[in-house]
Design a protein around this motif. Structure first.
Motif, short mmCIF file in Angstrom:
data_model
loop_
_atom_site.label_atom_id
_atom_site.label_comp_id
_atom_site.label_asym_id
_atom_site.label_seq_id
_atom_site.Cartn_x
_atom_site.Cartn_y
_atom_site.Cartn_z
N SER A 1 0.82 -1.21 0.00
CA SER A 1 0.00 0.00 0.00
C SER A 1 0.86 1.26 0.00
O SER A 1 0.37 2.34 -0.36
N ARG B 1 2.43 1.03 -3.89
CA ARG B 1 1.27 1.17 -4.77
C ARG B 1 1.50 0.59 -6.17
O ARG B 1 0.73 -0.24 -6.63
N ARG C 1 -5.82 1.37 3.62
CA ARG C 1 -4.48 1.89 3.90
C ARG C 1 -4.47 2.64 5.23
O ARG C 1 -3.50 2.57 5.98
#
Length: 243
Positions: free
Chosen positions: A59, A62, A93
């Motif tokens: 996260s 990405r 996230r």
């Protein structure tokens, strides 16, 4: 009379052998149950700790290409736990980063430190997992040896032959117990057979030995810096979730 005595003695000897068979088998099944519990704990740790740690790193990076570079760097094949929706979700996230602490003077340095801290957490949890895995593999090796020795010592076909000589239900129940004794003959041998541990062994999640954070710190920093530059707006949103 001598013939009757011989039959009675033979019967008692066979009964003793059968009793030892079932007694030893019960101990093996108890060890198997304990190992199954250890493996269930490993799976839970793998999913809830290592899985979360990996997704946290995803996260932050990405971009799929950066994620793949990261996994190649730490020697982890595939993309375990990867899901595009989870990686892109700001709500998820936020949950992944809410207990992470911000440190650094500039936004980019704070972002880099966030990624470094996330990998350190993954590394620590992986070390703990490997320790638990080693304990489970030790128990697995012991159980394998127990089954090998058991199979060498006892012949199931001989035990089954003896059980077929037991006509009285009371005798059968005394040796097998009510639950097993009540089984149909076709199912009895399957219930008495000691299953190998191959399925248990295959069920254990394996992970690579992760490199020490200090040994790959420079490469991790470069990955994080690229992630920051490629998606600065997303990086700033990630920083907004920190303590």
């Amino acid at each position: 009379m001598e013939q009757d005595i011989s039959k009675a003695l033979a019967y008692q000897v066979k009964k003793e052998i059968a009793s030892r068979y079932f007694g030893t088998r019960k101990l093996i099944e108890e060890d198997r149950a304990a190992l199954e519990g250890m493996i269930a704990g490993l799976k839970d740790f793998y999913d809830t700790r290592l899985g979360v740690d990996l997704v946290r790193c995803y996260s932050i990076l990405r971009k799929p290409e950066l994620i793949d570079e990261f996994l190649a760097l730490i020697g982890w094949k595939g993309r375990p736990f990867y899901d595009e929706y989870i990686v892109e979700s700001e709500t998820i996230r936020h949950r992944l980063l809410r207990d992470m602490v911000s440190h650094g003077w500039m936004n980019q340095s704070r972002f880099v430190n966030l990624f470094l801290d996330s990998y350190r957490r993954l590394y620590r949890d992986a070390q703990e997992y490997m320790e638990r895995l080693e304990d489970a593999l030790d128990e697995l090796a012991v159980l394998k040896e127990e089954i090998r020795m058991f199979s060498k010592r006892f012949a199931l076909d001989e035990i089954m032959g003896f059980l077929r000589t037991l006509e009285a239900r009371e005798d059968l129940t005394n040796i097998l117990g009510e639950n097993v004794a009540s089984s149909k003959p076709a199912n009895l041998e399957a219930k008495l057979k000691v299953e190998p541990v191959d399925k248990l062994e295959r069920a254990i999640p394996r992970i690579p030995g992760l490199p020490d954070p200090d040994s790959i710190g420079s490469s991790l920093k470069k990955l994080a810096q690229r992630a920051y530059k490629m998606e600065k707006e997303g990086a700033l949103k990630a920083l907004s979730h920190l303590k």
